[in-house]
Design a protein around this motif. Structure first.
Motif, PDB file in Angstrom:
ATOM      1  N   ASN A 176       0.834  -1.212   0.000  1.00 44.14           N
ATOM      2  CA  ASN A 176       0.000   0.000   0.000  1.00 44.14           C
ATOM      3  C   ASN A 176       0.866   1.259   0.000  1.00 44.14           C
ATOM      4  O   ASN A 176       0.575   2.234   0.701  1.00 44.14           O
ATOM      5  CB  ASN A 176      -0.947   0.002   1.196  1.00 44.14           C
ATOM      6  CG  ASN A 176      -0.189   0.018   2.525  1.00 44.14           C
ATOM      7  OD1 ASN A 176       0.957  -0.413   2.615  1.00 44.14           O
ATOM      8  ND2 ASN A 176      -0.846   0.521   3.570  1.00 44.14           N
ATOM      9  N   ASP A 179      -0.689   4.726  -0.391  1.00 41.15           N
ATOM     10  CA  ASP A 179      -1.472   5.239   0.734  1.00 41.15           C
ATOM     11  C   ASP A 179      -0.625   6.032   1.723  1.00 41.15           C
ATOM     12  O   ASP A 179      -1.169   6.760   2.565  1.00 41.15           O
ATOM     13  CB  ASP A 179      -2.148   4.084   1.483  1.00 41.15           C
ATOM     14  CG  ASP A 179      -3.149   3.334   0.618  1.00 41.15           C
ATOM     15  OD1 ASP A 179      -3.591   3.911  -0.391  1.00 41.15           O
ATOM     16  OD2 ASP A 179      -3.477   2.184   0.953  1.00 41.15           O
ATOM     17  N   LEU A 180       0.700   5.887   1.641  1.00 42.23           N
ATOM     18  CA  LEU A 180       1.582   6.537   2.602  1.00 42.23           C
ATOM     19  C   LEU A 180       1.912   7.973   2.220  1.00 42.23           C
ATOM     20  O   LEU A 180       2.547   8.689   2.992  1.00 42.23           O
ATOM     21  CB  LEU A 180       2.872   5.730   2.764  1.00 42.23           C
ATOM     22  CG  LEU A 180       2.683   4.280   3.212  1.00 42.23           C
ATOM     23  CD1 LEU A 180       4.029   3.573   3.307  1.00 42.23           C
ATOM     24  CD2 LEU A 180       1.953   4.205   4.547  1.00 42.23           C
ATOM     25  N   ARG A 233       6.208   4.860  10.742  1.00 39.80           N
ATOM     26  CA  ARG A 233       4.924   4.680  10.066  1.00 39.80           C
ATOM     27  C   ARG A 233       4.663   3.221   9.705  1.00 39.80           C
ATOM     28  O   ARG A 233       3.777   2.917   8.910  1.00 39.80           O
ATOM     29  CB  ARG A 233       4.879   5.550   8.811  1.00 39.80           C
ATOM     30  CG  ARG A 233       5.017   7.046   9.112  1.00 39.80           C
ATOM     31  CD  ARG A 233       4.737   7.897   7.914  1.00 39.80           C
ATOM     32  NE  ARG A 233       3.364   7.729   7.439  1.00 39.80           N
ATOM     33  CZ  ARG A 233       2.889   8.309   6.331  1.00 39.80           C
ATOM     34  NH1 ARG A 233       3.682   9.102   5.619  1.00 39.80           N
ATOM     35  NH2 ARG A 233       1.645   8.107   5.957  1.00 39.80           N
ATOM     36  N   SER A 234       5.425   2.333  10.304  1.00 39.32           N
ATOM     37  CA  SER A 234       5.294   0.914   9.959  1.00 39.32           C
ATOM     38  C   SER A 234       3.914   0.357  10.278  1.00 39.32           C
ATOM     39  O   SER A 234       3.446  -0.572   9.620  1.00 39.32           O
ATOM     40  CB  SER A 234       6.375   0.098  10.668  1.00 39.32           C
ATOM     41  OG  SER A 234       6.261   0.227  12.078  1.00 39.32           O
ATOM     42  N   SER A 235       3.233   0.926  11.288  1.00 38.39           N
ATOM     43  CA  SER A 235       1.907   0.417  11.646  1.00 38.39           C
ATOM     44  C   SER A 235       0.875   0.667  10.560  1.00 38.39           C
ATOM     45  O   SER A 235      -0.201   0.055  10.561  1.00 38.39           O
ATOM     46  CB  SER A 235       1.432   1.049  12.961  1.00 38.39           C
ATOM     47  OG  SER A 235       1.283   2.454  12.814  1.00 38.39           O
ATOM     48  N   GLU A 236       1.184   1.558   9.608  1.00 44.09           N
ATOM     49  CA  GLU A 236       0.272   1.838   8.498  1.00 44.09           C
ATOM     50  C   GLU A 236       0.520   0.930   7.298  1.00 44.09           C
ATOM     51  O   GLU A 236      -0.256   0.946   6.346  1.00 44.09           O
ATOM     52  CB  GLU A 236       0.442   3.292   8.044  1.00 44.09           C
ATOM     53  CG  GLU A 236       0.234   4.338   9.129  1.00 44.09           C
ATOM     54  CD  GLU A 236       0.605   5.721   8.651  1.00 44.09           C
ATOM     55  OE1 GLU A 236       0.154   6.104   7.545  1.00 44.09           O
ATOM     56  OE2 GLU A 236       1.358   6.414   9.356  1.00 44.09           O
ATOM     57  N   MET A 237       1.593   0.162   7.352  1.00 50.49           N
ATOM     58  CA  MET A 237       2.038  -0.553   6.158  1.00 50.49           C
ATOM     59  C   MET A 237       1.480  -1.965   6.062  1.00 50.49           C
ATOM     60  O   MET A 237       1.265  -2.646   7.062  1.00 50.49           O
ATOM     61  CB  MET A 237       3.567  -0.634   6.132  1.00 50.49           C
ATOM     62  CG  MET A 237       4.243   0.712   6.003  1.00 50.49           C
ATOM     63  SD  MET A 237       6.044   0.548   5.978  1.00 50.49           S
ATOM     64  CE  MET A 237       6.518   2.280   5.839  1.00 50.49           C
ATOM     65  N   LYS A 264       0.924  -7.208   8.268  1.00 46.60           N
ATOM     66  CA  LYS A 264      -0.031  -6.104   8.142  1.00 46.60           C
ATOM     67  C   LYS A 264      -0.101  -5.328   9.456  1.00 46.60           C
ATOM     68  O   LYS A 264      -0.346  -5.898  10.522  1.00 46.60           O
ATOM     69  CB  LYS A 264      -1.411  -6.666   7.785  1.00 46.60           C
ATOM     70  CG  LYS A 264      -2.472  -5.618   7.513  1.00 46.60           C
ATOM     71  CD  LYS A 264      -3.770  -6.303   7.083  1.00 46.60           C
ATOM     72  CE  LYS A 264      -4.864  -5.289   6.779  1.00 46.60           C
ATOM     73  NZ  LYS A 264      -6.129  -5.955   6.373  1.00 46.60           N
ATOM     74  N   HIS A 265       0.159  -4.012   9.371  1.00 47.29           N
ATOM     75  CA  HIS A 265      -0.023  -3.087  10.490  1.00 47.29           C
ATOM     76  C   HIS A 265       0.760  -3.502  11.739  1.00 47.29           C
ATOM     77  O   HIS A 265       0.225  -3.544  12.840  1.00 47.29           O
ATOM     78  CB  HIS A 265      -1.504  -2.939  10.828  1.00 47.29           C
ATOM     79  CG  HIS A 265      -2.332  -2.483   9.664  1.00 47.29           C
ATOM     80  ND1 HIS A 265      -1.917  -1.493   8.799  1.00 47.29           N
ATOM     81  CD2 HIS A 265      -3.540  -2.907   9.198  1.00 47.29           C
ATOM     82  CE1 HIS A 265      -2.841  -1.312   7.864  1.00 47.29           C
ATOM     83  NE2 HIS A 265      -3.822  -2.152   8.073  1.00 47.29           N
ATOM     84  N   ASP A 267       3.542  -2.408  14.274  1.00 47.03           N
ATOM     85  CA  ASP A 267       4.256  -1.233  14.773  1.00 47.03           C
ATOM     86  C   ASP A 267       5.643  -1.677  15.233  1.00 47.03           C
ATOM     87  O   ASP A 267       5.802  -2.229  16.327  1.00 47.03           O
ATOM     88  CB  ASP A 267       3.488  -0.594  15.918  1.00 47.03           C
ATOM     89  CG  ASP A 267       4.038   0.780  16.300  1.00 47.03           C
ATOM     90  OD1 ASP A 267       5.250   0.985  16.122  1.00 47.03           O
ATOM     91  OD2 ASP A 267       3.263   1.619  16.761  1.00 47.03           O
TER      92      ASP A 267
END
Length: 275
Positions: A176, A179-180, A233-237, A264-265, A267
């Motif tokens: 994604n 999306d970042l 921002r790893s929790s968004e990836m 997925k997501h 942190d």
């Protein structure tokens, strides 16, 4: 209650797969990834034509994961934790291949410097254990696939051949990435591309396992800069990552992903356990 974290239990060793328990990881998931999600080298004449195609699925499947936070990198993790047992512990493994792969990825948790050649320091470590049973490994070898022959040779000879040892490749893809936002636009041309693990690699082997250590402190400055941007921002990836052995000659191609995880997501900072 979650079991104790690994590496802290005394006497004896902790077990793999404990540090990702608990409410800190709500929304996180880790499952087996798809080898077909990565393009790998194919022949003939790769050096001349440079063709790539989607890989076959990987023979190893993800079993456990741990996320550690350390003041300095920890190597040979498999010697300090209790690994998950092979899927078929009562079967004699006569394939010459380990039924367990330990992938130990060390990520710097500090800003990189253009003037420093620092190779260790404050870090987070994602430790993944993949497994395959004897029947699966034997069927892979008997398939005649070049990648199976190459991996069998790599396992048997990496310790005596620096050229062969340094063919380990790490591939990762942020599914994604768009999306970042625009801040990660620079990463699009590198997304899903392989990183050859040469001097940054640390390989160790034991009873029915092999550990592949990847020390990102030894990566190029721009790569480390990208890691420092990505960690918060790893929790968004949504991420897929895996390993393979680089094929070079026609009889070693096509390559094949050996183990792939879908994360997925997760942190990587606040979700890591201090050890």
């Amino acid at each position: 209650a979650a079991p104790p974290s690994p590496l802290t239990c005394t006497p004896g060793r902790g077990e793999a797969g404990y540090t990702l328990s608990g409410s800190a990881h709500t929304g996180y998931s880790l499952v087996n990834g798809e080898g077909t999600g990565f393009d790998v080298r194919v022949g003939p004449s790769y050096k001349k034509l440079g063709k790539k195609s989607p890989s076959l699925d990987a023979p190893y499947a993800v079993a456990t994961a741990d996320l550690l936070r350390r003041p300095k990198a920890l190597y040979n993790v498999a010697q300090q934790i209790r690994l998950p047992p092979p899927p078929d512990p009562d079967v004699l493994n006569d394939t010459g291949l380990p039924r367990r792969l330990v992938v130990n990825v060390i990520l710097p948790n500090e800003q990189p410097s253009l003037t420093s050649a620092k190779t260790d320091g404050e870090c987070v470590q994602l430790v993944l254990v993949f497994t395959a049973n004897t029947a699966q490994l034997r069927a892979w070898q008997q398939s005649g696939l070049p990648a199976a022959r190459l991996f069998t040779r790599w396992v048997a000879n990496w310790a005596d051949s620096p050229e062969l040892k340094e063919r380990l490749k790490l591939l990762s893809k942020v599914e994604n990435l768009k999306d970042l936002g625009s801040a990660f636009g620079f990463a699009s041309k590198y997304n899903g591309k392989p990183a050859l693990i040469t001097k940054s690699g640390n390989i160790s082997q034991g009873e029915d396992y092999i550990e592949m250590g990847v020390n990102a402190f030894r990566f190029a400055y721009l790569t480390k800069k990208g890691i420092s941007m990505a960690l918060p921002r790893s929790s968004e990836m949504v991420l897929q990552a895996g390993v393979t052995i680089e094929g070079r000659d026609d009889d070693e191609l096509p390559e094949q992903m050996i183990a792939v995880a879908y994360v997925k997501h997760l942190d990587l900072l606040s979700g890591s356990t201090e050890i």
